[in-house]
Design a protein around this motif. Sequence first.
Motif, PDB file in Angstrom:
ATOM      1  N   GLY A 162       0.820  -1.209   0.000  1.00 22.57           N
ATOM      2  CA  GLY A 162       0.000   0.000   0.000  1.00 22.57           C
ATOM      3  C   GLY A 162       0.849   1.252   0.000  1.00 22.57           C
ATOM      4  O   GLY A 162       0.529   2.235  -0.671  1.00 22.57           O
ATOM      5  N   ALA A 163       1.967   1.237   0.740  1.00 23.38           N
ATOM      6  CA  ALA A 163       2.862   2.394   0.788  1.00 23.38           C
ATOM      7  C   ALA A 163       3.500   2.648  -0.572  1.00 23.38           C
ATOM      8  O   ALA A 163       3.615   3.798  -1.011  1.00 23.38           O
ATOM      9  CB  ALA A 163       3.934   2.186   1.846  1.00 23.38           C
ATOM     10  N   ILE A 164       3.903   1.594  -1.242  1.00 22.48           N
ATOM     11  CA  ILE A 164       4.527   1.735  -2.563  1.00 22.48           C
ATOM     12  C   ILE A 164       3.525   2.298  -3.570  1.00 22.48           C
ATOM     13  O   ILE A 164       3.813   3.256  -4.291  1.00 22.48           O
ATOM     14  CB  ILE A 164       5.101   0.380  -3.047  1.00 22.48           C
ATOM     15  N   ILE A 165       2.338   1.709  -3.599  1.00 18.69           N
ATOM     16  CA  ILE A 165       1.311   2.159  -4.542  1.00 18.69           C
ATOM     17  C   ILE A 165       0.904   3.599  -4.228  1.00 18.69           C
ATOM     18  O   ILE A 165       0.815   4.450  -5.118  1.00 18.69           O
ATOM     19  CB  ILE A 165       0.093   1.216  -4.516  1.00 18.69           C
ATOM     20  N   GLY A 166       0.688   3.880  -2.960  1.00 22.93           N
ATOM     21  CA  GLY A 166       0.306   5.243  -2.565  1.00 22.93           C
ATOM     22  C   GLY A 166       1.386   6.256  -2.879  1.00 22.93           C
ATOM     23  O   GLY A 166       1.102   7.378  -3.286  1.00 22.93           O
ATOM     24  N   GLY A 167       2.655   5.873  -2.685  1.00 20.98           N
ATOM     25  CA  GLY A 167       3.766   6.777  -2.981  1.00 20.98           C
ATOM     26  C   GLY A 167       3.854   7.117  -4.455  1.00 20.98           C
ATOM     27  O   GLY A 167       4.065   8.280  -4.826  1.00 20.98           O
ATOM     28  N   VAL A 168       3.671   6.117  -5.305  1.00 22.14           N
ATOM     29  CA  VAL A 168       3.726   6.350  -6.754  1.00 22.14           C
ATOM     30  C   VAL A 168       2.566   7.241  -7.204  1.00 22.14           C
ATOM     31  O   VAL A 168       2.753   8.217  -7.948  1.00 22.14           O
ATOM     32  CB  VAL A 168       3.721   5.008  -7.524  1.00 22.14           C
ATOM     33  N   ILE A 169       1.374   6.931  -6.728  1.00 24.08           N
ATOM     34  CA  ILE A 169       0.201   7.723  -7.110  1.00 24.08           C
ATOM     35  C   ILE A 169       0.316   9.150  -6.557  1.00 24.08           C
ATOM     36  O   ILE A 169       0.024  10.131  -7.245  1.00 24.08           O
ATOM     37  CB  ILE A 169      -1.098   7.043  -6.625  1.00 24.08           C
ATOM     38  N   GLY A 170       0.782   9.275  -5.306  1.00 26.21           N
ATOM     39  CA  GLY A 170       0.943  10.599  -4.709  1.00 26.21           C
ATOM     40  C   GLY A 170       1.985  11.433  -5.432  1.00 26.21           C
ATOM     41  O   GLY A 170       1.803  12.637  -5.643  1.00 26.21           O
ATOM     42  N   ALA A 171       3.095  10.820  -5.830  1.00 24.39           N
ATOM     43  CA  ALA A 171       4.142  11.549  -6.551  1.00 24.39           C
ATOM     44  C   ALA A 171       3.636  12.027  -7.906  1.00 24.39           C
ATOM     45  O   ALA A 171       3.882  13.168  -8.307  1.00 24.39           O
ATOM     46  CB  ALA A 171       5.373  10.671  -6.732  1.00 24.39           C
ATOM     47  N   ALA A 172       2.916  11.164  -8.597  1.00 27.87           N
ATOM     48  CA  ALA A 172       2.380  11.553  -9.907  1.00 27.87           C
ATOM     49  C   ALA A 172       1.367  12.682  -9.772  1.00 27.87           C
ATOM     50  O   ALA A 172       1.404  13.666 -10.522  1.00 27.87           O
ATOM     51  CB  ALA A 172       1.739  10.344 -10.592  1.00 27.87           C
ATOM     52  N   GLY A 173       0.475  12.570  -8.803  1.00 26.91           N
ATOM     53  CA  GLY A 173      -0.522  13.615  -8.592  1.00 26.91           C
ATOM     54  C   GLY A 173       0.113  14.933  -8.164  1.00 26.91           C
ATOM     55  O   GLY A 173      -0.269  16.010  -8.622  1.00 26.91           O
ATOM     56  N   GLY A 174       1.106  14.852  -7.273  1.00 27.03           N
ATOM     57  CA  GLY A 174       1.790  16.060  -6.822  1.00 27.03           C
ATOM     58  C   GLY A 174       2.562  16.731  -7.945  1.00 27.03           C
ATOM     59  O   GLY A 174       2.559  17.959  -8.069  1.00 27.03           O
ATOM     60  N   ALA A 175       3.235  15.942  -8.775  1.00 29.65           N
ATOM     61  CA  ALA A 175       3.991  16.500  -9.894  1.00 29.65           C
ATOM     62  C   ALA A 175       3.055  17.182 -10.893  1.00 29.65           C
ATOM     63  O   ALA A 175       3.349  18.268 -11.397  1.00 29.65           O
ATOM     64  CB  ALA A 175       4.798  15.414 -10.594  1.00 29.65           C
ATOM     65  N   TYR A 176       1.918  16.562 -11.164  1.00 28.62           N
ATOM     66  CA  TYR A 176       0.958  17.158 -12.093  1.00 28.62           C
ATOM     67  C   TYR A 176       0.424  18.483 -11.545  1.00 28.62           C
ATOM     68  O   TYR A 176       0.365  19.483 -12.259  1.00 28.62           O
ATOM     69  CB  TYR A 176      -0.196  16.189 -12.360  1.00 28.62           C
ATOM     70  N   THR A 177       0.061  18.481 -10.271  1.00 24.43           N
ATOM     71  CA  THR A 177      -0.456  19.702  -9.651  1.00 24.43           C
ATOM     72  C   THR A 177       0.598  20.806  -9.660  1.00 24.43           C
ATOM     73  O   THR A 177       0.308  21.965  -9.968  1.00 24.43           O
ATOM     74  CB  THR A 177      -0.901  19.415  -8.210  1.00 24.43           C
ATOM     75  N   GLY A 178       1.846  20.470  -9.324  1.00 29.06           N
ATOM     76  CA  GLY A 178       2.919  21.449  -9.325  1.00 29.06           C
ATOM     77  C   GLY A 178       3.205  22.006 -10.701  1.00 29.06           C
ATOM     78  O   GLY A 178       3.478  23.197 -10.871  1.00 29.06           O
ATOM     79  N   ARG A 179       3.136  21.142 -11.703  1.00 22.99           N
ATOM     80  CA  ARG A 179       3.361  21.600 -13.082  1.00 22.99           C
ATOM     81  C   ARG A 179       2.278  22.584 -13.495  1.00 22.99           C
ATOM     82  O   ARG A 179       2.552  23.594 -14.138  1.00 22.99           O
ATOM     83  CB  ARG A 179       3.385  20.407 -14.029  1.00 22.99           C
ATOM     84  N   GLN A 180       1.039  22.301 -13.109  1.00 24.20           N
ATOM     85  CA  GLN A 180      -0.053  23.222 -13.417  1.00 24.20           C
ATOM     86  C   GLN A 180       0.170  24.565 -12.727  1.00 24.20           C
ATOM     87  O   GLN A 180      -0.069  25.617 -13.321  1.00 24.20           O
ATOM     88  CB  GLN A 180      -1.395  22.629 -12.985  1.00 24.20           C
ATOM     89  N   GLN A 181       0.632  24.549 -11.484  1.00 24.53           N
ATOM     90  CA  GLN A 181       0.898  25.792 -10.768  1.00 24.53           C
ATOM     91  C   GLN A 181       2.005  26.583 -11.453  1.00 24.53           C
ATOM     92  O   GLN A 181       1.918  27.808 -11.581  1.00 24.53           O
ATOM     93  CB  GLN A 181       1.282  25.516  -9.323  1.00 24.53           C
TER      94      GLN A 181
END
Length: 121
Positions: free
Chosen positions: A54-73
């Motif tokens: 769960g930590a691995i899956i959550g980390g990958v999904i969280g990193a992708a979501g955070g990177a996308y949000t940051g790129r939009q900002q």
Amino acid sequence: MTRIILMTAASALMLGACTTTGNTERNAAIGAGLGALTGAVIGNNVGSGDGETGAIIGGVIGAAGGAYTGRQQDQNMGERTQIRRGANGEPLEYDSYAGRYYFRDTATNRTYWQNGQLRTR
């Protein structure tokens, strides 16, 4: 197990806070840490009780979501992910009317947009 998750989350948050390159990297690191923590809790309490997966899956999904949000900002600020300095290392100032960053050339006292074009009023 809990110790590993906490160390991973703390490391991601510290690394994310130290970056000066922009929102993409910072949000990806924070997203990875929070995603890993959330994924570990959910993985431990649901299904087979496997917090590591769960930590691995959550980390990958969280990193992708955070990177996308940051790129939009970063795009909304009118700049690519980069250090916020002018061509010769001058600090950038934000023009709220134009929605762009500019810097002042100390030799000529002229102002230029972040991409190097002369800023006219």
